[in-house]
Enzyme design. Structure first.
Site, PDB file in Angstrom:
ATOM      1  N   LEU A 154       0.824  -1.203   0.000  1.00  0.00           N
ATOM      2  CA  LEU A 154       0.000   0.000   0.000  1.00  0.00           C
ATOM      3  C   LEU A 154       0.861   1.257   0.000  1.00  0.00           C
ATOM      4  CD1 LEU A 154      -2.951  -0.944   2.386  1.00  0.00           C
ATOM      5  CD2 LEU A 154      -3.046  -0.549  -0.081  1.00  0.00           C
TER       6      LEU A 154
ATOM      7  N   ARG B  78       0.279   4.013  -2.789  1.00  0.00           N
ATOM      8  CA  ARG B  78      -0.053   5.408  -2.496  1.00  0.00           C
ATOM      9  C   ARG B  78       0.848   6.351  -3.267  1.00  0.00           C
ATOM     10  NH1 ARG B  78      -0.462   3.414   3.712  1.00  0.00           N
ATOM     11  NH2 ARG B  78      -2.675   2.853   3.623  1.00  0.00           N
TER      12      ARG B  78
ATOM     13  N   PHE C 115      -9.113   5.287  -2.728  1.00  0.00           N
ATOM     14  CA  PHE C 115      -8.116   4.269  -3.063  1.00  0.00           C
ATOM     15  C   PHE C 115      -6.948   4.221  -2.081  1.00  0.00           C
ATOM     16  CE2 PHE C 115      -8.517   3.986  -7.995  1.00  0.00           C
ATOM     17  CZ  PHE C 115      -9.300   2.853  -7.874  1.00  0.00           C
ATOM     18  N   GLU C 116      -6.323   3.059  -1.963  1.00  0.00           N
ATOM     19  CA  GLU C 116      -5.046   2.880  -1.255  1.00  0.00           C
ATOM     20  C   GLU C 116      -5.083   3.403   0.181  1.00  0.00           C
ATOM     21  OE1 GLU C 116      -3.330   1.067  -2.914  1.00  0.00           O
ATOM     22  OE2 GLU C 116      -3.497   1.531  -5.024  1.00  0.00           O
ATOM     23  N   GLY C 117      -6.198   3.212   0.834  1.00  0.00           N
ATOM     24  CA  GLY C 117      -6.390   3.765   2.173  1.00  0.00           C
ATOM     25  C   GLY C 117      -6.990   5.148   2.044  1.00  0.00           C
TER      26      GLY C 117
END
Length: 596
Positions: free
Chosen positions: A259, A263, A405-407
Site C-alpha cells: 500500500l 499510495r 483508493f489505497e487507504g
C-alpha cells in the site's frame, strides 16, 4: 548534506540541502526516454481507441496491455533476472505520470504493475518469481490485488476470508469474498489475503483457473468506467501450499508495504492528470470568447490557471523528491544474480517502508490537489465542462476515487503522525529531543533576519513551519498523552501541518537548486515566483491549523501565551501574490500547458 537513507520523516527536525533531493530537472536521458516511449504508445495505441476502452472492452484492454508489455512498459519494476527491466523509482514514477492521460487504462496498468505484481517482486520465493514474474512483465498474464471485503475496508485486518490446510497438507482451502477488485474481470493472477484457521492473516497467490474461484458482475461506477471492478468469491478454492506469499500470519507486512508504494504511484498518476487538465483548461480559455475577448484575458480566469499550475508544481516537487529518497536506499540492492534478486526484493520493501510517511503525504496531497485542479478546470469550461464530450468532465469523475483508493485520506492522515511517533519511540528519530530543545527557544526573542538573498524569506517560513509543527505536536503529547491516539481531529491537524511543511520545503529546495544553476533563467525565475506564492499561502494554512489545535489544547492565559508565540512564528513580510500569479498565468496561457 542530510543523510536521507532509511530516515523517512526526518524533514520535520532537520534542514535539508537542495543538492540532497531529486527534481524533474535532474532527469537523465534514459529516464526521459521511458516517458517518450509511454507517450508514443499512448498516441499510437490508446488515444485512437479511447472510447472503446471507456466502454469496458475486456479483450481490447488485455490486447493493449500485452502490447505495453512487449514494449517493456509493464516490467519496469520487475528485476531483469525475472524478465523485467528493473528501472529505478524515478523512471517508474515518470512512466506512471505519463500514462495517466490514458484514464481508465492507466488504472488497469497501475493495478497490474504496482499492487498486483510487486507483492511477488518483493516477497515471492525464487520459485514463485520464476513462475509468475516473466508473464506479468510481458503482459502474458494480468494481476489483481484482493484485500477489501464487504465488512473490512479501512480495517484490512478485519478480513473474514479464511484459509484452512487440507487433510493431505498440500493445499489451503480458501472461503470468503472480496469486493471492488480492479482488473478482476480479466486478471489471471490474484494476490489474495485470508486468515489461516480464521486467525493468521496471510497472503496467497491465486490463479483464475483454480476450482471454486469465481468472479461477480461489474460494478457500475461514477468514474474510471473503462476499468474492471468486480467482486470475487472463494468456495473451497484449493491453493497449493507453495503459493503462500511470505510467511503464514505475516500477510499484514505485505499488505501495508504494498500500500505504501501504491499510495506513492497514485500520486504520480494524479500529477499526470493535473498536467493534462492544465492543458485542456488553458487551451479552452484561449479559444472561448465572451464579451468580445478570450476568457484567458480576464484576470480571474488567469488566476485560476496560475493556481492550478502552482499546485501541480508543488505536487511534482514532492513526488520526485520522494522517488529520489527511495532510490537512494535501493542503490545497493544488487540484482545481478537470482539469489541477489530474491534478497533485493525484501530490502526494497523495507526501504520503501522507511518512507511510509512520505508516501502517505504524497497520496493525500496529490488526490486533493488534483481535485482542486480539475474542479477549476471544469469551472473554466463553464457549462461545457459538464458535458461528456469534453474530457474535463471525465477527469472530474475519475479523480474522486483517489481520495478513497489505497487507504482513505482520513486513514492516511491518522498514519502520518502516528508513524512519526512510532519512529521516535523506537529511537529512529530524535523527535522528542528536538521538541524539548524547541520549548526553550520559543520563549526567547525572535528578531526577523534580513531577507536579502533570493528565497531567503521562503526558507525562513519553512523553518518556522517546522517549529510550529513541533510546538503543536509537543503540546499535544504533553496535554493528551496516550489519549492523543483517540483525538482524531488533533491528529488530523498534525498530519496537515506535516503535509504542508513537506510540500513547502519540496518547492523551496527545488527552486533553490534551479537558482544555484542559473539565477537568471526564465525557468528559475518562474519556479521562484511559484515558490513565493505557494509558501506564503501555505503559511496562512499553517497558521489556521495551529490555531485550531491550540484552541482544542489550551484555555485562558495558557491559550493566549501560545497564540502570542504562534504570532511570532508567523511573522514575515508579505509578497504581492496577485502580481506574481499574473506573471505565472501569462506563461501558462502562452504555452497552453503546465509550465516550470
Amino acid at each position: 548534506m542530510t543523510d536521507t537513507k532509511r530516515f523517512g520523516g526526518r524533514f520535520v527536525i532537520e534542514e535539508s540541502k537542495p543538492e540532497s533531493i531529486v527534481t524533474p530537472e535532474d532527469f537523465t536521458e534514459e529516464q526521459r526516454m521511458m516517458s517518450v516511449a509511454a507517450e508514443q504508445f499512448f498516441e499510437a495505441e490508446l488515444k485512437p481507441k479511447d472510447e472503446e476502452i471507456e466502454a469496458l472492452n475486456y479483450d481490447l484492454t488485455v490486447e493493449l496491455m500485452r502490447k505495453a508489455g512487449e514494449l517493456g512498459l509493464l516490467g519496469a519494476d520487475v528485476p531483469e533476472a525475472y524478465g523485467g527491466i528493473g528501472l529505478d523509482k524515478v523512471s517508474t514514477t515518470l512512466l506512471a505520470e505519463t500514462l495517466a492521460r490514458s484514464s481508465s487504462f492507466a488504472l488497469s496498468v497501475g493495478a497490474h504493475t504496482g499492487i498486483g505484481t510487486l507483492p511477488i517482486v518483493f516477497f515471492g520465493t525464487p520459485e514463485q518469481k520464476r513462475k509468475y514474474l516473466p508473464d506479468l512483465a510481458d503482459g502474458s498474464k494480468i494481476a489483481a490485488y484482493c484485500l477489501t471485503e464487504p465488512a473490512s475496508g479501512s480495517d484490512a485486518l478485519g478480513a473474514r476470508t479464511t484459509a484452512k490446510l487440507s487433510e493431505d497438507g498440500k493445499h489451503y482451502l480458501l472461503n470468503g469474498s472480496k469486493i471492488f477488485i480492479t482488473n478482476a474481470g480479466f486478471a489471471d493472477v490474484f494476490i489474495v489475503y485470508a486468515k489461516v484457521d480464521g486467525e493468521k492473516f496471510t497472503a496467497f497467490i491465486v490463479e483464475r483457473t483454480m476450482p471454486g474461484f469465481s468472479v461477480g458482475p461489474e460494478e457500475h461506477k461514477m468514474g474510471i468506467k473503462g476499468s474492471s471492478t468486480c467482486p470475487l468469491y472463494f468456495e473451497d478454492v484449493p491453493v497449493p501450499v507453495e503459493n503462500v506469499l511470505g510467511e503464514i500470519g505475516k500477510g499484514h507486512h505485505i499488505a501495508f508495504n504494498i500500500l505504501n508504494i501504491g499510495r506513492f504511484k497514485l500520486g504520480a498518476a494524479c500529477l499526470g492528470s493535473a498536467k493534462e487538465t492544465i492543458e485542456l483548461a488553458s487551451s479552452y480559455a484561449n479559444t472561448r470568447k465572451q464579451f468580445g475577448k478570450t476568457i484567458s484575458s480576464y484576470p480571474l480566469i488567469a488566476a485560476k490557471l496560475a493556481d492550478m499550475n502552482i499546485r501541480t508544481f508543488a505536487l511534482e516537487s514532492m513526488i520526485y523528491r520522494t522517488a529520489g529518497f527511495i532510490d537512494e536506499t535501493l542503490r545497493d540492492s544488487g540484482e545481478e544474480s537470482e539469489s541477489a534478486a530474491a534478497d533485493a526484493g525484501m530490502r526494497a520493501a523495507k526501504a520503501i517502508s522507511e518512507y511510509a510517511i512520505e508516501c502517505s503525504m504524497v497520496k493525500v496531497f496529490a488526490s486533493e490537489a488534483l481535485d482542486a485542479v480539475i474542479d477549476e478546470g471544469v469551472q473554466i469550461h463553464g457549462g461545457y465542462g459538464y458535458i461528456r464530450e469534453y474530457k474535463v468532465e471525465r477527469i472530474y469523475r475519475d479523480s474522486r476515487i483517489n481520495r478513497i483508493f489505497e487507504g482513505t485520506n482520513e486513514i492516511n492522515r491518522m498514519l502520518i503522525p502516528g508513524t512519526l511517533v512510532k519512529k521516535a519511540m523506537k529511537g529512529e528519530l530524535p523527535l522528542l529531543e528536538r521538541v524539548q530543545a524547541l520549548q526553550s527557544e520559543l520563549l526567547q526573542p525572535m528578531p526577523l533576519p534580513s531577507f536579502d538573498e533570493p528565497l531567503s524569506k521562503e526558507a525562513y517560513r519553512v523553518s518556522q513551519a517546522k517549529r510550529t509543527f513541533l510546538a503543536i505536536g509537543g503540546l499535544a503529547v504533553q496535554k493528551l498523552g496516550l489519549r492523543l491516539e483517540q483525538e482524531q481531529e488533533v491528529l488530523c491537524v498534525l498530519a496537515d501541518l506535516m503535509i504542508q511543511t513537506f510540500a513547502m520545503e519540496s518547492v523551496l529546495l527545488r527552486s533553490q537548486k534551479m537558482l544555484s544553476r542559473d539565477k537568471n533563467a526564465d525557468q528559475s525565475r518562474l519556479a521562484a515566483a511559484m515558490t513565493e506564492v505557494f509558501i506564503q499561502e501555505s503559511m496562512e494554512r499553517v497558521e489556521c491549523l495551529a490555531k485550531t489545535a491550540l484552541a482544542a489544547l489550551e484555555r485562558g492565559d495558557g491559550l493566549q501565551m501560545q497564540l502570542s508565540v504562534l504570532k511570532k512564528l508567523m511573522r514575515a513580510p508579505l509578497s504581492d501574490t496577485i502580481a506574481l500569479k499574473r506573471e505565472i498565468a501569462a506563461q501558462v496561457i502562452r504555452s497552453e500547458h503546465y509550465v516550470v
